[in-house]
Structures are given as structure tokens and as C-alpha cells.
Design a protein around this motif. Structure first.
Motif, PDB file in Angstrom:
ATOM      1  N   UNK B 200      54.512  45.881  -2.636  1.00 21.49           N
ATOM      2  CA  UNK B 200      53.951  44.941  -3.621  1.00 21.49           C
ATOM      3  C   UNK B 200      52.518  45.296  -4.022  1.00 21.49           C
ATOM      4  N   UNK B 201      51.683  45.726  -3.034  1.00 23.40           N
ATOM      5  CA  UNK B 201      50.321  46.143  -3.357  1.00 23.40           C
ATOM      6  C   UNK B 201      50.300  47.373  -4.221  1.00 23.40           C
ATOM      7  N   UNK B 202      51.193  48.326  -3.915  1.00 29.50           N
ATOM      8  CA  UNK B 202      51.264  49.556  -4.711  1.00 29.50           C
ATOM      9  C   UNK B 202      51.643  49.230  -6.145  1.00 29.50           C
ATOM     10  N   UNK B 203      52.648  48.338  -6.307  1.00 28.78           N
ATOM     11  CA  UNK B 203      53.103  48.011  -7.660  1.00 28.78           C
ATOM     12  C   UNK B 203      51.987  47.343  -8.454  1.00 28.78           C
ATOM     13  N   UNK B 204      51.245  46.415  -7.816  1.00 26.68           N
ATOM     14  CA  UNK B 204      50.196  45.757  -8.607  1.00 26.68           C
ATOM     15  C   UNK B 204      49.045  46.723  -8.877  1.00 26.68           C
ATOM     16  N   UNK B 205      48.757  47.641  -7.931  1.00 24.38           N
ATOM     17  CA  UNK B 205      47.731  48.653  -8.196  1.00 24.38           C
ATOM     18  C   UNK B 205      48.109  49.543  -9.355  1.00 24.38           C
ATOM     19  N   UNK B 206      49.377  49.965  -9.390  1.00 27.60           N
ATOM     20  CA  UNK B 206      49.850  50.824 -10.486  1.00 27.60           C
ATOM     21  C   UNK B 206      49.756  50.070 -11.813  1.00 27.60           C
ATOM     22  N   UNK B 207      50.151  48.780 -11.795  1.00 28.45           N
ATOM     23  CA  UNK B 207      50.103  48.007 -13.039  1.00 28.45           C
ATOM     24  C   UNK B 207      48.668  47.882 -13.543  1.00 28.45           C
ATOM     25  N   UNK B 208      47.714  47.629 -12.626  1.00 35.98           N
ATOM     26  CA  UNK B 208      46.297  47.548 -13.014  1.00 35.98           C
ATOM     27  C   UNK B 208      45.830  48.852 -13.636  1.00 35.98           C
ATOM     28  N   UNK B 209      45.986  49.949 -12.863  1.00 31.79           N
ATOM     29  CA  UNK B 209      45.404  51.226 -13.286  1.00 31.79           C
ATOM     30  C   UNK B 209      46.085  51.735 -14.548  1.00 31.79           C
ATOM     31  N   UNK B 210      47.427  51.604 -14.609  1.00 28.56           N
ATOM     32  CA  UNK B 210      48.112  52.121 -15.792  1.00 28.56           C
ATOM     33  C   UNK B 210      47.719  51.342 -17.042  1.00 28.56           C
ATOM     34  N   UNK B 211      47.689  50.003 -16.946  1.00 26.56           N
ATOM     35  CA  UNK B 211      47.403  49.242 -18.167  1.00 26.56           C
ATOM     36  C   UNK B 211      45.952  49.439 -18.603  1.00 26.56           C
ATOM     37  N   UNK B 212      45.043  49.691 -17.651  1.00 31.00           N
ATOM     38  CA  UNK B 212      43.660  49.957 -18.067  1.00 31.00           C
ATOM     39  C   UNK B 212      43.501  51.358 -18.626  1.00 31.00           C
ATOM     40  N   UNK B 213      44.205  52.349 -18.032  1.00 31.76           N
ATOM     41  CA  UNK B 213      43.991  53.719 -18.504  1.00 31.76           C
ATOM     42  C   UNK B 213      44.792  54.005 -19.773  1.00 31.76           C
ATOM     43  N   UNK B 214      45.840  53.225 -20.044  1.00 31.96           N
ATOM     44  CA  UNK B 214      46.576  53.454 -21.289  1.00 31.96           C
ATOM     45  C   UNK B 214      45.762  52.933 -22.474  1.00 31.96           C
ATOM     46  N   UNK B 215      44.836  51.997 -22.216  1.00 33.20           N
ATOM     47  CA  UNK B 215      44.092  51.390 -23.330  1.00 33.20           C
ATOM     48  C   UNK B 215      42.609  51.727 -23.295  1.00 33.20           C
ATOM     49  N   UNK B 216      42.172  52.692 -22.460  1.00 34.57           N
ATOM     50  CA  UNK B 216      40.729  52.980 -22.384  1.00 34.57           C
ATOM     51  C   UNK B 216      40.243  53.608 -23.696  1.00 34.57           C
ATOM     52  N   UNK B 217      39.043  53.241 -24.078  1.00 34.46           N
ATOM     53  CA  UNK B 217      38.486  53.726 -25.346  1.00 34.46           C
ATOM     54  C   UNK B 217      37.181  54.487 -25.119  1.00 34.46           C
ATOM     55  N   UNK B 218      36.284  53.908 -24.305  1.00 32.72           N
ATOM     56  CA  UNK B 218      34.958  54.498 -24.109  1.00 32.72           C
ATOM     57  C   UNK B 218      35.055  55.821 -23.356  1.00 32.72           C
ATOM     58  N   UNK B 219      35.897  55.861 -22.323  1.00 33.19           N
ATOM     59  CA  UNK B 219      35.948  57.047 -21.462  1.00 33.19           C
ATOM     60  C   UNK B 219      36.438  58.274 -22.240  1.00 33.19           C
ATOM     61  N   UNK B 220      37.570  58.197 -22.979  1.00 32.56           N
ATOM     62  CA  UNK B 220      37.951  59.378 -23.763  1.00 32.56           C
ATOM     63  C   UNK B 220      36.941  59.728 -24.848  1.00 32.56           C
ATOM     64  N   UNK B 221      36.301  58.713 -25.455  1.00 36.87           N
ATOM     65  CA  UNK B 221      35.317  59.049 -26.502  1.00 36.87           C
ATOM     66  C   UNK B 221      34.186  59.880 -25.934  1.00 36.87           C
ATOM     67  N   UNK B 222      33.760  59.581 -24.692  1.00 37.61           N
ATOM     68  CA  UNK B 222      32.602  60.282 -24.129  1.00 37.61           C
ATOM     69  C   UNK B 222      33.004  61.553 -23.397  1.00 37.61           C
ATOM     70  N   UNK B 223      34.196  61.596 -22.813  1.00 40.06           N
ATOM     71  CA  UNK B 223      34.537  62.744 -21.967  1.00 40.06           C
ATOM     72  C   UNK B 223      35.385  63.788 -22.669  1.00 40.06           C
ATOM     73  N   UNK B 224      36.033  63.459 -23.773  1.00 37.73           N
ATOM     74  CA  UNK B 224      36.866  64.484 -24.403  1.00 37.73           C
ATOM     75  C   UNK B 224      36.645  64.572 -25.911  1.00 37.73           C
ATOM     76  N   UNK B 225      36.187  63.488 -26.537  1.00 31.91           N
ATOM     77  CA  UNK B 225      35.820  63.578 -27.945  1.00 31.91           C
ATOM     78  C   UNK B 225      36.985  63.398 -28.902  1.00 31.91           C
ATOM     79  N   UNK B 226      36.710  63.630 -30.197  1.00 35.18           N
ATOM     80  CA  UNK B 226      37.670  63.316 -31.248  1.00 35.18           C
ATOM     81  C   UNK B 226      38.868  64.258 -31.299  1.00 35.18           C
ATOM     82  N   UNK B 227      38.722  65.433 -30.694  1.00 37.63           N
ATOM     83  CA  UNK B 227      39.804  66.413 -30.750  1.00 37.63           C
ATOM     84  C   UNK B 227      41.080  65.853 -30.126  1.00 37.63           C
TER      85      UNK B 227
END
Lengths: 106, 277
Positions: B200-227
Motif C-alpha cells: 500500500x505504501x509503494x502504491x501511494x508513493x508511485x501515485x504521488x511521484x508519477x502524478x507530479x512528474x507527469x505534470x512538472x513544468x518548471x523542472x523540464x523548462x530549466x533542465x532540458x529546455x524547449x527542445x
């Protein structure tokens, strides 16, 4: 203890130490860069200095400081925000008006 | 007068529901509406256009693959780390808690700028990998997918460790001892006792991290750019730079559908696993 248990214990320790180092890296880098003399981000810096902290101390208050950092000094060099801030009745007022001023860099 | 027999305590939810309806549900509904209303009434054309362009398939693939990689890295590092946090001595436990909680108080932008320094060609990671002989010569990790995954995993790792830790902490260590006295080998004990109890802890951890990393905006803008475009950077671009509100609403709705899919699937998985054990 069996060999499997030793392996599991070792893996746990490696993960723990890696986690501490990994998570603290950005904080460590941020603090280290703040003591550098260079005006661009580099690590290791060409020279260690307190210039950014001196600059911080020479401004008029904590809020003004944050605003200045955000506006990257252009607030101080006159222009846009200078009018409201300098004619404000008290330093706190000035600070607040500067903090409220949006800047393109922030 | 007895028509409504619900608990009067339920009225306490009214402010929160009103707030969320006004500021969250209505704008979201408006966004959804904007993506399906064309010049001549209801239309699915924006979605057909979106999926008709191979570039957009690439964007969806970028979004999902980066989110999956970030989740995987967080899981591989975070699962044993959560055990260490639950079972370590006082000194290491304090060090780990500080290392997990302290970065949460620093903004994402600050951390992303720090990673820009770390991932350079002459940065710490490159020097370390050359030092231990993995790389022959320094390479730049900044503006690559590997660098993006590393930086994002660093920022989201606490959200994987903490849910697993909270589950591990509650597991009775006598369960493992009971398994041992009944003659179960360590690996068998882990697979049959520990793994199901921590799921149960693993599933909720995966849900947290996946839903945040699928929608991150600032991190890709700064670390990888428009390409490298993901669904959220494309949404931002189409609203801010291209002034194409229909495309922006369409990508936002697709991203929302993906995120809801993950949350619903992980909730279903957690219930299924919970009822089995």
C-alpha cells in the motif's frame, strides 16, 4: 545471519547514505555558490568571498532585499520602481511597495 | 422535516466544497469546454488534429517515458531507504529525516538551478563518473533526458520515501521472527511477508511521484529546455507564446485524463492488494 541478510543490510545502508548525499546535493551547491565571488553560477568558484552577503547587508531591510534580489538590482539603479519606493513615507512602506512591484526577472 | 437524515457534521464540508467548486471545478470545466467547442458548435476536431500529428505523439511519449523513469528511480532508491529510515539507529535516522524534510522547504526553482551546476560538463556528477572510470571523458548531462530524470528524481524522492516509511514503521518485527522460527528463508520471508505488507505504501508513493512528474513544468523548462516538449510545457507554450487556447486546453485535458487514469488505477490496485492480504 545468512549471506542474504548481510546483503540486504548492506543494500539498505548504501541506499540510506546515497539518499542523504543525493538529497543534500542541491542545498550544498546553493550554499557553496552563495559564497563565491563570481557573478555567474560556477562551482568551484574562482574565489571565495562574502560579496553577496555584503550586498545583502547594504540594502535597507529584509523585504527590500528579497525584492532587490528578485529584480536583480535594477530596482536600485533607478527607473521603473524608484519613484514609488523613494517617495514612500517610511522604510517599511518603501519595502512593501518594492516587494509588490512585479519584475520581469522574477 | 425528517426527509434529510444525514449527519449534521457533514455541513462542515460546505466551505471546502464551495471553495473547490468555485476555484477548481468551474475553471476545469471551462477548460474542458474550451477544448471541444469550435466555431460551429461541439467538435472533436482539436483532439483529432492533436493525435493526427506525429510530433504530438512524440510529446505524449516524452511525458510518459520521463515520468516512468523518474518513478522507477525513486522506487529503486526510495524503497530500501525507507527501510533504513524505519530501522536505522538514532544518528542515521536524524540525518535521513533532515535530508528528506529540509529540501522540501527549498523552492523547486532553486533546486533546479543547483542541478544546472551539478549536471554541467565540468560538474560534480561528470567528474565523479570520470573519477571512478565509468566515463572516459567528461560529458554534459544538462539538457539531456538522463539529466532531467536525475534532477526530477531528486526533487520527488521524499514523496516516495515518506509513504513507504509510514507503512514500514507500523509493521510488527515479530512477524518476520515468526516466519524465521517456522523455517522460512530470508528471501521467502521478504517476498511473502514484507513485500505484501509494504505494497500500500509503494502504491501511494508511485501515485504521488508519477502524478507530479507527469505534470512538472518548471523542472523540464530549466533542465532540458524547449527542445524537449512534454504535455505540460506544450500547454504552457500554447497559452503563453502561441496564443492557441484551443491547443492548450486540449493538451491540458489529455494530461488531466492521464493523471486521473494513474490515480484511479493505483487506487484500484491498492484496494485489490489490500483485500488479498
Amino acid at each position: 545471519m545468512t549471506i542474504t541478510e548481510h546483503l540486504a543490510r548492506a543494500l539498505m545502508w548504501i541506499a540510506a547514505i546515497f539518499t542523504v548525499v543525493f538529497l543534500m546535493t542541491p542545498l550544498f551547491v546553493t550554499v557553496a555558490v552563495s559564497f563565491g565571488s563570481s557573478s555567474v553560477f560556477t562551482l568551484p568558484p574562482p574565489d571565495w568571498s562574502m560579496r553577496w552577503y555584503e550586498r545583502l547587508a547594504n540594502t535597507r531591510g529584509p523585504v527590500a532585499l528579497a525584492a532587490d534580489l528578485a529584480a536583480n538590482r535594477s530596482v536600485f539603479d533607478g527607473g521603473r520602481a524608484g519613484v514609488g519606493a523613494r517617495s514612500a513615507p517610511s522604510p517599511w512602506c518603501a519595502a512593501a511597495s518594492r516587494a509588490a512591484m512585479p519584475s520581469p526577472r522574477s | 422535516m425528517k426527509a434529510w437524515r444525514g449527519d449534521p457534521v457533514a455541513w462542515l464540508a460546505v466551505p471546502a466544497v464551495a471553495y473547490l467548486t468555485l476555484l477548481y471545478a468551474l475553471p476545469l470545466f471551462w477548460l474542458l469546454l474550451k477544448s471541444v467547442i469550435g466555431p460551429s458548435g461541439l467538435t472533436l476536431a482539436p483532439y483529432l488534429d492533436f493525435f493526427g500529428d506525429p510530433f504530438n505523439w512524440r510529446v505524449v511519449w516524452n511525458t510518459l517515458s520521463v515520468a516512468l523513469w523518474v518513478t522507477l528511480v525513486c522506487l529503486v532508491v526510495g524503497y530500501p531507504a525507507a527501510f533504513a529510515l524505519a530501522r536505522a539507529g538514532a544518528a542515521l535516522q536524524i540525518a535521513m529525516l533532515v535530508a528528506i524534510i529540509l529540501p522540501l522547504s527549498v523552492g523547486v526553482v532553486v533546486k533546479a538551478f543547483a542541478w544546472q551546476i551539478v549536471l554541467r560538463r565540468d560538474g560534480v556528477v561528470s567528474q565523479f563518473l570520470v573519477g571512478i572510470g565509468v566515463w572516459d571523458e567528461p560529458q554534459r548531462l544538462l539538457f539531456t533526458e538522463a539529466g532531467l530524470v536525475l534532477g526530477a528524481a531528486n526533487i520527488f524522492l521524499p514523496f516516495m520515501i515518506l509513504p513507504i516509511y509510514s507503512v514500514v514503521k507500523l509493521i510488527d518485527p515479530r512477524l518476520l521472527e515468526a516466519g524465521a522460527t517456522l523455517g522460512a528463508a530470508p528471501l521467502y520471508r521478504f517476498v511473502k511477508i514484507m513485500l505484501p505488507l509494504t505494497l500500500p505504501g509503494v502504491v501511494s508513493g508511485i501515485a504521488f511521484v508519477f502524478s507530479m512528474s507527469v505534470s512538472m513544468y518548471v523542472i523540464p523548462s530549466l533542465l532540458i529546455g524547449d527542445r524537449f516538449q512534454t504535455l505540460s510545457t506544450l500547454t504552457g507554450r500554447s497559452f503563453l507564446f502561441m496564443r492557441n487556447e484551443q491547443l492548450g486546453s486540449t493538451t491540458a485535458v489529455i494530461l488531466l485524463a492521464l493523471a486521473i487514469g494513474v490515480v484511479v488505477a493505483s487506487g484500484w490496485l491498492a484496494r485489490r492488494l489490500g483485500s488479498r492480504t
